[in-house]
Design an enzyme around this catalytic site. Structure first.
Site, PDB file in Angstrom:
ATOM      1  N   GLN A   9       0.837  -1.196   0.000  1.00 46.56           N
ATOM      2  CA  GLN A   9       0.000   0.000   0.000  1.00 46.56           C
ATOM      3  C   GLN A   9       0.873   1.248   0.000  1.00 46.56           C
ATOM      4  O   GLN A   9       1.896   1.308   0.683  1.00 46.56           O
ATOM      5  CB  GLN A   9      -0.905  -0.006   1.229  1.00 46.56           C
ATOM      6  CG  GLN A   9      -1.884   1.156   1.281  1.00 46.56           C
ATOM      7  CD  GLN A   9      -2.800   1.069   2.491  1.00 46.56           C
ATOM      8  OE1 GLN A   9      -2.943   0.031   3.103  1.00 46.56           O
ATOM      9  NE2 GLN A   9      -3.426   2.182   2.834  1.00 46.56           N
ATOM     10  N   SER A  89       5.152  -5.820   2.934  1.00 45.69           N
ATOM     11  CA  SER A  89       3.874  -5.732   3.655  1.00 45.69           C
ATOM     12  C   SER A  89       2.753  -6.378   2.846  1.00 45.69           C
ATOM     13  O   SER A  89       2.757  -7.591   2.631  1.00 45.69           O
ATOM     14  CB  SER A  89       3.569  -4.269   3.991  1.00 45.69           C
ATOM     15  OG  SER A  89       2.424  -4.166   4.811  1.00 45.69           O
ATOM     16  N   LEU A  90       1.790  -5.605   2.355  1.00 49.25           N
ATOM     17  CA  LEU A  90       0.718  -6.137   1.511  1.00 49.25           C
ATOM     18  C   LEU A  90       1.284  -6.970   0.361  1.00 49.25           C
ATOM     19  O   LEU A  90       0.702  -8.002  -0.019  1.00 49.25           O
ATOM     20  CB  LEU A  90      -0.103  -4.979   0.943  1.00 49.25           C
ATOM     21  CG  LEU A  90      -0.994  -5.285  -0.266  1.00 49.25           C
ATOM     22  CD1 LEU A  90      -2.173  -6.152   0.151  1.00 49.25           C
ATOM     23  CD2 LEU A  90      -1.444  -4.005  -0.943  1.00 49.25           C
ATOM     24  N   ARG A 114      -8.375  -7.778   4.522  1.00 50.15           N
ATOM     25  CA  ARG A 114      -7.307  -7.065   5.228  1.00 50.15           C
ATOM     26  C   ARG A 114      -7.504  -5.557   5.114  1.00 50.15           C
ATOM     27  O   ARG A 114      -7.399  -4.817   6.097  1.00 50.15           O
ATOM     28  CB  ARG A 114      -5.961  -7.479   4.620  1.00 50.15           C
ATOM     29  CG  ARG A 114      -4.716  -6.899   5.279  1.00 50.15           C
ATOM     30  CD  ARG A 114      -3.500  -7.402   4.493  1.00 50.15           C
ATOM     31  NE  ARG A 114      -2.223  -7.118   5.135  1.00 50.15           N
ATOM     32  CZ  ARG A 114      -1.477  -6.050   4.913  1.00 50.15           C
ATOM     33  NH1 ARG A 114      -1.924  -5.122   4.064  1.00 50.15           N
ATOM     34  NH2 ARG A 114      -0.320  -5.883   5.516  1.00 50.15           N
ATOM     35  N   HIS A 199       1.123  -1.131  10.907  1.00 51.10           N
ATOM     36  CA  HIS A 199       2.258  -1.832  11.514  1.00 51.10           C
ATOM     37  C   HIS A 199       2.602  -1.253  12.890  1.00 51.10           C
ATOM     38  O   HIS A 199       3.776  -1.077  13.238  1.00 51.10           O
ATOM     39  CB  HIS A 199       3.479  -1.804  10.581  1.00 51.10           C
ATOM     40  CG  HIS A 199       3.244  -2.557   9.313  1.00 51.10           C
ATOM     41  ND1 HIS A 199       3.224  -3.943   9.250  1.00 51.10           N
ATOM     42  CD2 HIS A 199       2.956  -2.130   8.051  1.00 51.10           C
ATOM     43  CE1 HIS A 199       2.952  -4.326   8.022  1.00 51.10           C
ATOM     44  NE2 HIS A 199       2.776  -3.257   7.273  1.00 51.10           N
ATOM     45  N   GLN A 248       1.118 -10.032  11.069  1.00 47.72           N
ATOM     46  CA  GLN A 248       1.822  -9.144  10.143  1.00 47.72           C
ATOM     47  C   GLN A 248       1.396  -7.689  10.273  1.00 47.72           C
ATOM     48  O   GLN A 248       2.200  -6.771  10.152  1.00 47.72           O
ATOM     49  CB  GLN A 248       1.604  -9.615   8.695  1.00 47.72           C
ATOM     50  CG  GLN A 248       2.444  -8.851   7.681  1.00 47.72           C
ATOM     51  CD  GLN A 248       1.794  -8.778   6.315  1.00 47.72           C
ATOM     52  OE1 GLN A 248       0.589  -8.594   6.200  1.00 47.72           O
ATOM     53  NE2 GLN A 248       2.586  -8.922   5.266  1.00 47.72           N
TER      54      GLN A 248
END
Length: 306
Positions: A9, A89-90, A114, A199, A248
């Site tokens: 993202q 990440s994503l 998500r 995060h 995560q």
């Protein structure tokens, strides 16, 4: 040796759909399927939406995942197969698809859930993120610790390179970290235009919401090596990795360690919109080749501009 890197993202941008024409007929078929599955008008969003509209976590994450998926299908159709994969990440969900560990339709469902969960968590517990460039990791960690007082929270969310970090947490704490970073001599310390404290512990609600879906999803052992951006290490135990994936959303992205594990690779292809990972790669592994998926798909047009 070719490594596919998948961005997360923040790599979305207005008009991103126009670049998909380089990937041929695969684009429309995947987008149609994703539109039906998510209820989002993806093609219209990619072509016409402004930056504010595509910044919503659910919208942004689906857009980036689908764009990356189209590029991945095109590259593999051309016969370019990765020797290793990793995702920021994503982007880890697209990497799981690329290495054969996760079915694409399951990944799409997880990415959509998500994004919705993170949007809801950001609404319940608003926060902020900021980029710090030019200080070392230990200094940034100390600044976050100093700003974490009472209900205020600040953590290092992304370790992107040896000198580039993202901090995340409550608005006042992140503001304090950025001010302290500037005073400590940071080359840059600024807020990021994102909708939540990703995060960080403020995303715990999103993590809890997504966990049951992840536990019900089948992950297979990767067919090609995959390095996790949660640990910076190659996945050797898919069961242990599946458990870690449930954490995560609140865990830091260890991209510097991820790239370090891939240091022996020589050809990196960023399979997604934007050029964020290529820039970080050039900063960390200057001797390697760093290209975008578009440069591979349209070499005569984009040569030298990856």
């Amino acid at each position: 040796m070719t490594t596919f890197l998948f961005p997360g993202q923040g790599s979305q941008f207005p008009g991103m759909g126009r670049e998909l024409t380089a990937f041929g007929s695969r684009a429309r078929a995947l987008i149609d399927t994703a539109e039906q599955a998510t209820g989002l008008p993806l093609l219209d969003l990619m072509d016409r939406a402004d930056a504010a509209r595509i910044a919503d976590p659910h919208t942004a994450q689906v857009l980036v995942f689908v764009w990356s998926s189209v590029a991945l299908r095109d590259l593999t159709d051309r016969g370019l197969r990765p020797d290793a994969v990793a995702g920021h990440s994503l982007g880890e969900y697209t990497a799981l698809v690329a290495c054969g560990a996760l079915d694409w339709i399951d990944a799409l469902a997880l990415v959509s859930a998500r994004g919705r969960a993170m949007a809801a968590a950001a609404s319940r517990r608003p926060g902020a993120m900021g980029a710090v460039v030019g200080l070392d990791a230990e200094t940034v960690r100390h600044l976050c610790a100093d700003a974490t007082v009472g209900d205020e929270v600040a953590v290092v969310a992304n370790l992107n390179s040896a000198r580039q970090f993202v901090v995340s947490g409550t608005m006042d704490a992140v503001t304090a970290v950025l001010a302290a970073a500037s005073a400590a001599g940071a080359l840059r310390a600024r807020r990021l235009p994102v909708g939540g404290a990703y995060h960080s512990p403020l995303m715990r609600g999103a993590e809890d919401a997504l966990a049951p879906l992840l536990r019900g999803t089948v992950l297979r052992a990767p067919r090609v090596p995959m390095v996790s951006s949660m640990t910076g290490a190659a996945i050797t135990d898919i069961t242990g990795y599946a458990d870690a994936l449930t954490r995560q959303i609140t865990s830091p992205v260890r991209w510097l360690a991820t790239v370090g594990t891939l240091a022996d690779e020589t050809d990196f292809v960023e399979v997604g919109p934007g050029r964020v990972l290529a820039g970080l790669g050039r900063e960390t592994l200057r001797a390697a080749r760093h290209r975008s998926a578009l440069a591979v798909a349209r070499p005569r047009v984009t040569a030298g501009a990856a």
